[in-house]
Motif scaffolding. Structure first.
Motif, mmCIF file in Angstrom:
data_model
loop_
_atom_site.group_PDB
_atom_site.id
_atom_site.type_symbol
_atom_site.label_atom_id
_atom_site.label_comp_id
_atom_site.label_asym_id
_atom_site.label_seq_id
_atom_site.Cartn_x
_atom_site.Cartn_y
_atom_site.Cartn_z
ATOM 1 N N HIS A 158 -120.736 -13.832 49.663
ATOM 2 C CA HIS A 158 -121.012 -14.349 48.319
ATOM 3 C C HIS A 158 -120.046 -13.740 47.291
ATOM 4 N N TRP A 159 -119.850 -12.430 47.344
ATOM 5 C CA TRP A 159 -118.912 -11.784 46.421
ATOM 6 C C TRP A 159 -117.487 -12.257 46.660
ATOM 7 N N GLN A 160 -117.129 -12.445 47.919
ATOM 8 C CA GLN A 160 -115.763 -12.920 48.203
ATOM 9 C C GLN A 160 -115.545 -14.314 47.628
ATOM 10 N N LYS A 161 -116.583 -15.151 47.728
ATOM 11 C CA LYS A 161 -116.431 -16.532 47.245
ATOM 12 C C LYS A 161 -116.427 -16.602 45.726
ATOM 13 N N THR A 162 -117.240 -15.751 45.083
ATOM 14 C CA THR A 162 -117.412 -15.882 43.644
ATOM 15 C C THR A 162 -116.613 -14.881 42.818
ATOM 16 N N LYS A 163 -116.277 -13.736 43.401
ATOM 17 C CA LYS A 163 -115.653 -12.673 42.591
ATOM 18 C C LYS A 163 -114.333 -12.140 43.146
ATOM 19 N N SER A 164 -114.391 -11.616 44.340
ATOM 20 C CA SER A 164 -113.234 -10.875 44.858
ATOM 21 C C SER A 164 -112.950 -11.252 46.301
ATOM 22 N N PRO A 165 -112.008 -12.184 46.524
ATOM 23 C CA PRO A 165 -111.741 -12.690 47.871
ATOM 24 C C PRO A 165 -111.355 -11.618 48.885
ATOM 25 N N ASP A 166 -110.806 -10.496 48.406
ATOM 26 C CA ASP A 166 -110.352 -9.469 49.344
ATOM 27 C C ASP A 166 -111.270 -8.259 49.439
ATOM 28 N N LEU A 167 -112.465 -8.379 48.877
ATOM 29 C CA LEU A 167 -113.398 -7.255 48.903
ATOM 30 C C LEU A 167 -113.750 -6.870 50.337
ATOM 31 N N ARG A 168 -113.869 -5.576 50.558
ATOM 32 C CA ARG A 168 -114.204 -5.073 51.892
ATOM 33 C C ARG A 168 -115.528 -4.326 51.852
ATOM 34 N N LEU A 169 -116.149 -4.290 53.022
ATOM 35 C CA LEU A 169 -117.448 -3.631 53.120
ATOM 36 C C LEU A 169 -117.407 -2.634 54.241
ATOM 37 N N SER A 170 -118.072 -1.525 54.027
ATOM 38 C CA SER A 170 -118.120 -0.541 55.079
ATOM 39 C C SER A 170 -119.570 -0.118 55.334
ATOM 40 N N MET A 171 -119.923 -0.043 56.611
ATOM 41 C CA MET A 171 -121.315 0.256 56.980
ATOM 42 C C MET A 171 -121.395 1.448 57.917
ATOM 43 N N ASN A 172 -122.518 2.155 57.845
ATOM 44 C CA ASN A 172 -122.736 3.313 58.716
ATOM 45 C C ASN A 172 -123.338 2.879 60.041
ATOM 46 N N LEU A 173 -122.807 3.449 61.100
ATOM 47 C CA LEU A 173 -123.316 3.113 62.427
ATOM 48 C C LEU A 173 -123.869 4.382 63.077
ATOM 49 N N SER A 174 -125.119 4.313 63.518
ATOM 50 C CA SER A 174 -125.730 5.461 64.201
ATOM 51 C C SER A 174 -125.236 5.562 65.634
ATOM 52 N N VAL A 175 -125.280 6.758 66.156
ATOM 53 C CA VAL A 175 -124.913 6.989 67.562
ATOM 54 C C VAL A 175 -125.667 6.028 68.476
ATOM 55 N N LYS A 176 -126.977 5.917 68.222
ATOM 56 C CA LYS A 176 -127.832 5.027 69.027
ATOM 57 C C LYS A 176 -127.265 3.620 69.136
ATOM 58 N N GLN A 177 -126.681 3.147 68.044
ATOM 59 C CA GLN A 177 -126.175 1.776 68.020
ATOM 60 C C GLN A 177 -124.973 1.573 68.940
ATOM 61 N N PHE A 178 -124.244 2.675 69.193
ATOM 62 C CA PHE A 178 -123.125 2.576 70.127
ATOM 63 C C PHE A 178 -123.584 2.287 71.550
ATOM 64 N N TYR A 179 -124.831 2.664 71.819
ATOM 65 C CA TYR A 179 -125.352 2.491 73.171
ATOM 66 C C TYR A 179 -126.204 1.236 73.299
ATOM 67 N N GLN A 180 -126.174 0.431 72.244
ATOM 68 C CA GLN A 180 -126.888 -0.837 72.244
ATOM 69 C C GLN A 180 -125.967 -1.827 72.956
ATOM 70 N N PRO A 181 -126.395 -2.394 74.090
ATOM 71 C CA PRO A 181 -125.474 -3.189 74.907
ATOM 72 C C PRO A 181 -124.843 -4.373 74.175
ATOM 73 N N ASP A 182 -125.575 -4.975 73.223
ATOM 74 C CA ASP A 182 -125.023 -6.172 72.592
ATOM 75 C C ASP A 182 -124.399 -5.887 71.224
ATOM 76 N N LEU A 183 -124.004 -4.621 70.972
ATOM 77 C CA LEU A 183 -123.452 -4.297 69.650
ATOM 78 C C LEU A 183 -122.239 -5.166 69.288
ATOM 79 N N VAL A 184 -121.268 -5.219 70.188
ATOM 80 C CA VAL A 184 -120.029 -5.923 69.854
ATOM 81 C C VAL A 184 -120.262 -7.435 69.657
ATOM 82 N N PRO A 185 -120.974 -8.119 70.586
ATOM 83 C CA PRO A 185 -121.284 -9.535 70.322
ATOM 84 C C PRO A 185 -122.112 -9.732 69.051
ATOM 85 N N MET A 186 -123.013 -8.794 68.789
ATOM 86 C CA MET A 186 -123.844 -8.925 67.580
ATOM 87 C C MET A 186 -122.970 -8.876 66.332
ATOM 88 N N VAL A 187 -122.078 -7.880 66.265
ATOM 89 C CA VAL A 187 -121.182 -7.756 65.115
ATOM 90 C C VAL A 187 -120.299 -9.001 65.000
#
Ligand code: C2E
Ligand code: CA
Ligand code: CA
Ligand code: CA
Length: 278
Positions: free
Chosen positions: A103-132
């Motif tokens: 929404h922000w990219q479409k209305t305000k800043s096309p090049d805006l980037r987002l960064s999220m925190n990933l827990s250790v547990k999430q690395f061991y979630q088998p479908d992490l990469v397809p989910m992302v």
């Protein structure tokens, strides 16, 4: 003397049992928080001090409990990790944040980037990469605009699953950064073995660098290391002009902290973006 000793012990025990009770209560409540819609996302802008522009946002999760009010992630994330609830909460956050980013990219800043925190547990979630992959595709976000932050921890070293997941995330062109760099279990071999893009300099160094010679030395060394390895860097927890000027002078131009902005709900970020075109 004996009496005061005993009452101190009594107080200690009482505090301990209150702590345990609160934790137990939070754990019970956390199981329903997602369904009850109690989570919200805050966003903290990151700045390039050379251009005075927002370059990205870090997503920070908040839990708004109907009776207890806003609960800090420092308190509930460990519970979410222990109970495995972090998987569903992480997925929800990613969907919500990417929808907002689009929404922000479409209305305000096309090049805006987002960064999220990933827990250790999430690395061991088998479908992490397809989910992302799916969440990014569903929201038409290019992976170059999306960053995942993780902290170093002992358990990750020599873990094949962890290293494979990191490589897979890099293969789909997501930006990867090490959070709280310099604290915890730091192994420098990490930096050359893994396909990392960025180091986030921990805010404890930023906080102490002007009063402690040691921290000043460490922060300069981290900046030098990032430069020599060709990694991007960002300093966290920048609270004063003096700190910002010091970091600038030593070659660190990306910053995040209360000096620039606190983490804010989406509507206030929208307002901030309206005043600035990226
Ligand atoms: P973090 O990833 O190191 O996030 C930065 C923390 O520093 C945030 O605390 C932020 O509000 C705070 N901060 C930002 N600027 C300043 C400053 O200038 N001075 C000071 N003193 N603090 C500043 P917050 O939001 O309470 O988050 C705490 C931790 O909880 C985060 O540390 C992160 O490890 C975790 N966390 C937050 N959201 C998520 C999430 O969605 N998923 C996961 N797995 N962890 C999360
Ligand atoms: Ca972080
Ligand atoms: Ca951090
Ligand atoms: Ca942290």
């Amino acid at each position: 003397l004996k009496i005061s000793k005993e009452s101190a012990l009594g107080r200690y025990n009482e505090e301990k049992s209150q702590e345990i009770e609160r934790r137990y209560f939070l754990q019970k409540e956390l199981m329903h928080a997602l369904r009850r819609n109690e989570f919200l996302l805050y966003y903290q802008p990151q700045f390039d001090t050379r251009t005075n522009q927002i370059t990205g946002m870090e997503v920070l999760l908040r839990w708004n409990h109907p009776a207890l009010g806003i609960i800090s992630p420092a308190e509930f994330i460990p519970i979410a990790e222990e109970t495995g609830l972090i998987i569903d909460i992480g997925k929800w956050s990613m969907q919500e944040a990417c929808r907002q980013l689009r929404h922000w990219q479409k209305t305000k800043s096309p090049d805006l980037r987002l960064s999220m925190n990933l827990s250790v547990k999430q690395f061991y979630q088998p479908d992490l990469v397809p989910m992302v992959t799916n969440v990014l595709r569903d929201n038409s976000i290019i992976p170059e605009h999306f960053e995942l932050e993780f902290t170093e921890s002992l358990s990750m070293h020599n873990s094949e699953t962890f290293i494979r997941t990191i490589r897979e995330l890099k293969n789909i062109k997501i930006h990867l950064s090490i959070d709280d760099f310099g604290t915890g279990y730091s192994s420098l071999s990490y930096l050359t073995q893994l396909p990392l893009d960025k180091i986030k300099i921990d805010r404890s160094f930023v906080h102490n660098m002007l009063s402690s010679k040691q921290d000043e030395i460490v922060i300069k060394a981290i900046i030098g290391l990032a430069e020599n390895l060709g990694l991007q860097m960002i300093a966290e927890g920048v609270e004063s002009e003096v700190q910002a000027a010091f970091l600038e002078a030593h070659g660190c131009h990306h910053m995040q902290g209360f000096l620039f902005s606190r983490p804010l709900p989406h509507d206030q970020i929208t307002e901030m973006l309206s005043k600035q075109y990226i």
